[in-house]
Design an enzyme around this catalytic site. Structure first.
Site, short mmCIF file in Angstrom:
data_model
loop_
_atom_site.label_atom_id
_atom_site.label_comp_id
_atom_site.label_asym_id
_atom_site.label_seq_id
_atom_site.Cartn_x
_atom_site.Cartn_y
_atom_site.Cartn_z
N GLU A 131 0.82 -1.22 0.00
CA GLU A 131 0.00 0.00 0.00
C GLU A 131 0.85 1.27 0.00
O GLU A 131 0.55 2.24 -0.71
CB GLU A 131 -0.91 0.01 1.23
N VAL A 134 2.32 3.22 -3.28
CA VAL A 134 1.56 4.12 -4.16
C VAL A 134 0.95 5.24 -3.32
O VAL A 134 0.09 5.01 -2.47
CB VAL A 134 0.44 3.36 -4.91
N ILE A 138 -1.99 7.54 1.41
CA ILE A 138 -3.36 7.42 0.86
C ILE A 138 -3.70 5.96 0.62
O ILE A 138 -2.94 5.25 -0.03
CB ILE A 138 -3.46 8.17 -0.49
N GLY A 189 13.47 19.59 1.70
CA GLY A 189 13.39 18.13 1.85
C GLY A 189 12.27 17.49 1.04
O GLY A 189 11.97 16.31 1.21
N GLU A 192 14.77 15.01 -3.65
CA GLU A 192 16.05 14.35 -3.38
C GLU A 192 17.19 15.21 -3.94
O GLU A 192 16.98 16.02 -4.85
CB GLU A 192 16.10 13.00 -4.09
N LYS A 207 4.17 4.18 -9.91
CA LYS A 207 2.90 4.08 -9.16
C LYS A 207 1.74 3.84 -10.10
O LYS A 207 0.83 3.05 -9.82
CB LYS A 207 2.67 5.37 -8.36
#
Ligand SMILES: NC(=O)c1ccc[n+]([C@@H]2O[C@H](COP(=O)([O-])OP(=O)(O)OC[C@H]3O[C@@H](n4cnc5c(N)ncnc54)[C@H](OP(=O)(O)O)[C@@H]3O)[C@@H](O)[C@H]2O)c1
Length: 435
Positions: A131, A134, A138, A189, A192, A207
């Protein structure tokens, strides 16, 4: 079922430490809901001496994370290391082969190896859950695979990358250019140090490929995702979109399209789009993610929330653990692997939409006529044409236009006709309007 579910954590970074904090903070509530305690028995990261702001003393430490897969006191391994291959994949394979459950937040690994891992989990009769892979916190997979399980899925689309959404919504609010807002996102932040995976659309494509497989009952086909990023978008495009009553968002979309031979093919694309004000995705700002699922009976479902971060991602990881503790045995992709269809990629050429086209051109007479002639020859009619700003002598200007609804094939043909023109300074930017 009062036996403790014993877990091992591989990776103690942002998400791993978040899982420890969450299990500590809400342990009693989680046990009550799971029907039994969930306890960490062993952990692994690279650097044992690093202060992670959590107490690791109650857990056994392993230097080699693949050992977690074969420890007798572990029922489920939680992989929070990352990377599509390498140590994470080795651990995942070994865990499933050892007959233990696997929970992971690793979208890259699932997008590339999800079919193999799901088949291994099926064969071993153990759970595989992802879970958190993705849209972070959520419950998009749960919503799609369980909440909307009774529906034939018509389409899945959404904002699947918080870094891009942060940059685009900050460009909109500040009028600044892409590079400045990328730097700001890195300082805060949200991006990356090496942001390529995010800003080039790869992370959102991972995703989307996972959601598409679950929603349409197809085998994962990550290689077929048409992934475009946001690096070419300028402040002028954001301003132009605003003048047209739109915002720009990086949108992932998947649906099943009927091919000329009557077969159904899988369409998957991640690309910046113009989203009209008033559309639910237009108000999704900052690092937030949103996933829309369109079902034939339920209609449009919108899932929105934090797509990353230690707390939200840990929340999704632990939700998977609670499901496993309860004994839930859902196939990882909603159907057994053998029942997943090999749909093949859809040809986007027949898709009809309005498009925003932006050219950087030499400020010379006849350039506009050249562009409009290519559009005419390809059968694309122009709804509005905007020449932005006067350039310095011999400099470049931006020309933007919105087309009437046209097949993508025709717009692509117009772009081909203009290829190699000495008057066009860089590849044109093509963005579809989400109507
Ligand atoms: N961060 C988020 O908001 C977020 C959201 C959704 C999904 N995810 C996914 O969650 C996963 C973890 O992300 P993260 O942000 O938590 O990463 P992270 O902060 O970089 O943490 C990675 C952890 O893995 C450990 N590690 C790396 N290579 C290792 C090796 N060879 N052996 C043992 N340990 C190793 C690191 O150890 P050291 O600490 O000792 O270096 C670190 O603790 C990734 O798949 C990511 O895509 C993250």
């Amino acid at each position: 079922m009062t036996q403790t579910l014993r877990i091992a954590l591989a990776g103690l970074g942002t998400v791993g430490a978040g899982v420890i904090r969450l299990l500590e903070a809400n342990g009693a509530l989680i046990s009550a809901r799971a029907g039994r305690p969930i306890a960490i028995t062993a952990v692994c990261a690279r650097d044992r001496s690093k202060d992670r702001g959590v107490d690791l003393s109650p857990f056994a430490w392993e230097d080699d994370m693949t050992v977690l897969a074969t420890r007798e006191d572990v029922d489920v391994v939680v992989e929070l290391v990352g990377g599509s291959d390498g140590p994470a994949l080795a651990l995942a394979r070994r865990t499933l082969a050892a007959g233990k459950g696997l929970v992971t937040a690793n979208k890259a690994m699932i997008a590339h190896h999800g079919m193999e891992l799901a088949a291994a989990a099926e064969q071993a009769g153990v759970p595989l859950r992802f879970e958190a892979a993705v849209a972070g916190g959520i419950p998009a997979i749960k919503g799609l695979a369980e909440g909307a399980a009774a529906n034939s899925c018509r389409g899945i689309y959404g904002i699947l990358n918080g870094t891009c959404n942060y940059i685009l919504s900050r460009m909109e609010a500040s009028g600044a250019d892409f590079a400045d807002m990328l730097r700001e996102a890195q300082e805060l932040g949200y991006a990356e140090a090496d942001p390529a995976f995010d800003i080039e659309g790869t992370d959102a494509a991972h995703k989307l490929a996972i959601l598409a497989a679950i929603g349409f009952g197809t085998r994962i086909d990550f290689a077929a995702v048409d992934a475009q990023g946001i690096t070419a978008i300028r402040a002028a495009d954001i301003a132009q979109a605003a003048a047209l009553g739109h915002v720009i968002r990086l949108v992932g979309r998947a649906d099943m399209a009927e091919a000329a031979d009557g077969t159904r093919k899988l369409f998957q694309r991640v690309a910046p789009c113009l989203v009209p004000h008033g559309h639910p995705l237009a108000s999704v700002d900052g690092p937030t993610n949103a996933v829309v699922v369109e079902g034939d009976f339920v209609g449009r479902l919108l899932f929105e929330g934090a797509g990353a971060g230690d707390g939200p991602t840990a929340s999704a990881v632990v939700a998977d653990l609670i499901d496993i503790a309860r004994g839930a045995r859902l196939p990882p992709f909603s159907l057994p692997v053998a029942a997943l269809a090999d749909a093949g990629p859809a040809d986007p050429g027949d898709r009809r939409n309005r498009a925003y086209l932006r050219f950087v051109v030499a400020d010379r007479p006849g350039v506009l006529a050249q562009i409009t002639a290519a559009m005419r020859d390809a059968g694309v009619s122009i709804e509005s044409l905007i020449q932005q700003g006067q350039a310095e002598e011999g400099g470049e200007v931006l020309v933007a236009m919105v087309t009437h609804e046209a097949p993508e094939r025709a717009v692509a043909q117009a772009m081909t006709l203009l290829e190699g023109s000495p008057d066009i300074a860089e590849p044109p930017l093509v963005m579809r309007l989400l109507d």
